[in-house]
Design a protein around this motif. Structure first.
Motif, PDB file in Angstrom:
ATOM      1  N   VAL A  73       0.847  -1.186   0.000  1.00 16.53           N
ATOM      2  CA  VAL A  73       0.000   0.000   0.000  1.00 16.53           C
ATOM      3  C   VAL A  73       0.883   1.236   0.000  1.00 16.53           C
ATOM      4  O   VAL A  73       2.084   1.163   0.261  1.00 16.53           O
ATOM      5  N   LEU A  74       0.282   2.372  -0.271  1.00 11.07           N
ATOM      6  CA  LEU A  74       0.958   3.656  -0.098  1.00 11.07           C
ATOM      7  C   LEU A  74       0.557   4.212   1.264  1.00 11.07           C
ATOM      8  O   LEU A  74      -0.629   4.456   1.519  1.00 11.07           O
ATOM      9  N   LEU A  76       0.145   7.028   3.342  1.00  7.71           N
ATOM     10  CA  LEU A  76       0.040   8.489   3.366  1.00  7.71           C
ATOM     11  C   LEU A  76      -0.730   8.940   4.600  1.00  7.71           C
ATOM     12  O   LEU A  76      -1.412   9.958   4.597  1.00  7.71           O
ATOM     13  N   LEU A 410     -10.090   4.869  -2.396  1.00 12.27           N
ATOM     14  CA  LEU A 410      -8.631   4.724  -2.488  1.00 12.27           C
ATOM     15  C   LEU A 410      -8.157   3.396  -1.897  1.00 12.27           C
ATOM     16  O   LEU A 410      -7.170   2.830  -2.356  1.00 12.27           O
ATOM     17  N   ARG A 411      -8.863   2.891  -0.896  1.00  8.73           N
ATOM     18  CA  ARG A 411      -8.507   1.577  -0.346  1.00  8.73           C
ATOM     19  C   ARG A 411      -8.802   0.461  -1.327  1.00  8.73           C
ATOM     20  O   ARG A 411      -8.219  -0.628  -1.245  1.00  8.73           O
ATOM     21  N   THR A 415      -3.254  -0.796  -5.976  1.00 13.16           N
ATOM     22  CA  THR A 415      -2.326  -0.440  -4.905  1.00 13.16           C
ATOM     23  C   THR A 415      -3.069   0.518  -3.982  1.00 13.16           C
ATOM     24  O   THR A 415      -3.202   1.707  -4.293  1.00 13.16           O
ATOM     25  N   ILE A 417      -4.313   3.203  -1.377  1.00 14.73           N
ATOM     26  CA  ILE A 417      -3.739   4.434  -0.828  1.00 14.73           C
ATOM     27  C   ILE A 417      -4.407   4.687   0.516  1.00 14.73           C
ATOM     28  O   ILE A 417      -5.629   4.806   0.601  1.00 14.73           O
ATOM     29  N   LEU A 428      -3.945  13.303   2.818  1.00  6.84           N
ATOM     30  CA  LEU A 428      -2.859  12.483   2.302  1.00  6.84           C
ATOM     31  C   LEU A 428      -1.551  13.181   2.648  1.00  6.84           C
ATOM     32  O   LEU A 428      -1.141  14.136   1.975  1.00  6.84           O
ATOM     33  N   LEU A 433       5.702   9.321   0.747  1.00  6.69           N
ATOM     34  CA  LEU A 433       5.526   9.036  -0.679  1.00  6.69           C
ATOM     35  C   LEU A 433       6.892   9.032  -1.354  1.00  6.69           C
ATOM     36  O   LEU A 433       7.573  10.056  -1.388  1.00  6.69           O
ATOM     37  N   LEU A 439       2.234   7.625  -6.610  1.00  7.55           N
ATOM     38  CA  LEU A 439       0.851   8.024  -6.399  1.00  7.55           C
ATOM     39  C   LEU A 439       0.062   8.052  -7.708  1.00  7.55           C
ATOM     40  O   LEU A 439      -1.060   7.560  -7.788  1.00  7.55           O
ATOM     41  N   ALA A 442      -0.714   4.571  -8.950  1.00 15.78           N
ATOM     42  CA  ALA A 442      -1.762   3.940  -8.157  1.00 15.78           C
ATOM     43  C   ALA A 442      -3.136   4.461  -8.564  1.00 15.78           C
ATOM     44  O   ALA A 442      -4.109   3.696  -8.687  1.00 15.78           O
TER      45      ALA A 442
END
Length: 444
Positions: A73-74, A76, A410-411, A415, A417, A428, A433, A439, A442
């Motif tokens: 995951v990202l 943020l 976004l979840r 990928t 976020i 965010l 990042l 970003l 994604a």
């Protein structure tokens, strides 16, 4: 019912699944076919899907089944060492070392000089002693395990004396008293929540005392009318009574964080120099390595810990030993540590750099999501219990409207976020990042 009879048979569909069978295997494809046909029968759509639509559904089922549940995951959220997102990112040197260890047999417990049995701690002992100034060192699965085996070795059936203000609870509702109970020792609380004096320890010491313990309150702070017994004072009290003093640093750092503009945190070397007989700390927090629990201190005590039967149950495997060794080696060159260790690099990113990144990304994020994306200043935190009252100036994007719906969207990305909702916006924080492309890719 007559309409459902028009559905193709499993055998007929299998004839068109050559590519899927090559990718996933015949048994999983057959199981997915049956599940897809059962779902169609239960839904009774009108009209029925044709063979191509059914095969598309089967392909989607198989793709979902093949996807790992442990997805990247990202992060943020603004929490650098986020426990729920895996804490520290490993340095490239650690990733490479772990990969090598996974691909080939390794001399884990084999002495290449003598040709006899070796000891797995030998790969880390020298580095840990060099970096902390301790006489000896050993390592287990995590810091809770380190505290468990230390208490079980030194105070099983006896009392462990701890200040009431240091009886911490860590993530997942794991509490220090519970760890002590599992270790087989008896908790002896001294002092009050906000004030503990040397006399409190002296009055508690008796024939049943096994050790004096100091716990670094890394995940909270008590402020105001407070008093605590310092580590050097507590070590002197313990040694005067012929007892060991244990200092659980929790997060633990090997370097002075002020060098990179961060708030100070006690270092392991300082704890050793202050007279602790045993110091315990984590590997995957401020140290920036894989999950591990380090135990450093007096040689005789470390030897006793290594003889404890729990040691085998709590030991590290070759992959984490390899990654940990590579991480520790980075600390030999502190001048380049921030460039090589992701945790320190992320913690020390300048706010101006992060804000410039936010300004570049704001219009593209707004376009991709069809929402408003406002550049904001915000505050990151270290996380995992380290320096809980300290924040680091950062920058990011505030997404509106309907932040809950945006967060869910976004979840759900390939990928995901992960941000945080605050004051009616999805924030965010871009501190973690790695680059703009991460970003944008994604979102694409």
């Amino acid at each position: 019912m007559s309409g459902l009879r028009a559905l193709p048979s499993v055998d007929r569909l299998l004839a068109d699944c050559g590519a899927l069978i090559a990718a996933h295997g015949r048994a999983p494809v057959t199981k997915a076919l049956r599940a897809e046909l059962a779902a169609i029968r239960a839904a009774r759509p009108d009209p029925l899907p044709d063979d191509a639509a059914i095969l598309t559904g089967i392909e989607a089922r198989l793709a979902a089944q093949a996807q790992s549940k442990l997805r990247p995951v990202l992060n943020l959220t603004g929490t650098v060492l986020h426990t729920n997102l895996g804490r520290a990112l490993l340095a490239e040197a650690a990733v490479a070392a772990a990969t090598i260890a996974m691909r080939a047999p390794a001399a884990l417990e084999f002495d290449l000089d003598s040709g006899g049995r070796g000891e797995r701690d030998s790969h880390l002992r020298g580095l840990l002693c060099e970096l902390t100034g301790a006489e000896d060192a050993t390592v287990v699965n995590n810091n809770a395990a380190a505290v468990l085996i230390v208490l079980n070795t030194l105070a099983r059936g006896r009392e462990a004396v701890v200040s009431r203000g240091e009886l911490i609870e860590i993530g997942g509702a794991f509490r220090m008293p519970a760890i002590m109970e599992q270790a087989g020792c008896k908790l002896r609380e001294v002092g009050t929540t906000n004030r503990t004096h040397p006399r409190d320890y002296r009055e508690a010491i008796g024939p049943e005392t096994g050790l004096l313990m100091k716990v670094h309150t890394s995940n909270y702070r008590i402020e105001g009318f407070t008093k605590e017994v310092s580590a050097p004072e507590l070590a002197a009290l313990a040694h005067a009574a012929g007892l060991p003093m244990v200092n659980d640093l929790g997060s633990g750092t090997l370097v002075d964080l002020r060098r990179w503009g961060l708030a100070p945190e006690p270092t392991v070397a300082e704890a050793v120099a202050e007279g602790a007989d045993v110091v315990t700390f984590s590997g995957d927090k401020l140290l920036g390595g894989p999950q591990a629990g380090f135990i450093v201190g007096r040689r005789a005590i470390i030897a006793a810990i290594n003889r404890n039967p729990l040691k085998r149950a709590l030991r590290l495997d070759k992959i984490r030993i390899a990654a940990t060794e590579a991480t520790l080696r980075l600390y030999r060159d502190p001048d380049r540590l921030a460039a090589r260790l992701p945790t320190l690099r992320l913690l020390s990113r300048p706010q101006a750099e992060i804000r410039a990144q936010a300004e570049r990304l704001a219009p593209r994020v707004a376009e991709a999501l069809g929402c408003a994306a406002t550049v904001i200043d915000c505050a990151s935190q270290i996380g995992s219990g380290a320096l809980p009252t300290e924040t680091i100036p950062s920058a990011g994007l505030a997404l509106t409207p309907r932040p809950e719906a945006l967060a869910e969207r976004l979840r759900g990305l390939a990928t995901p976020i992960i941000g945080r909702i605050h004051d009616g916006a999805l924030i965010l924080d871009l501190r973690c990042l790695p680059d703009d492309a991460a970003l944008l890719d994604a979102l694409a």
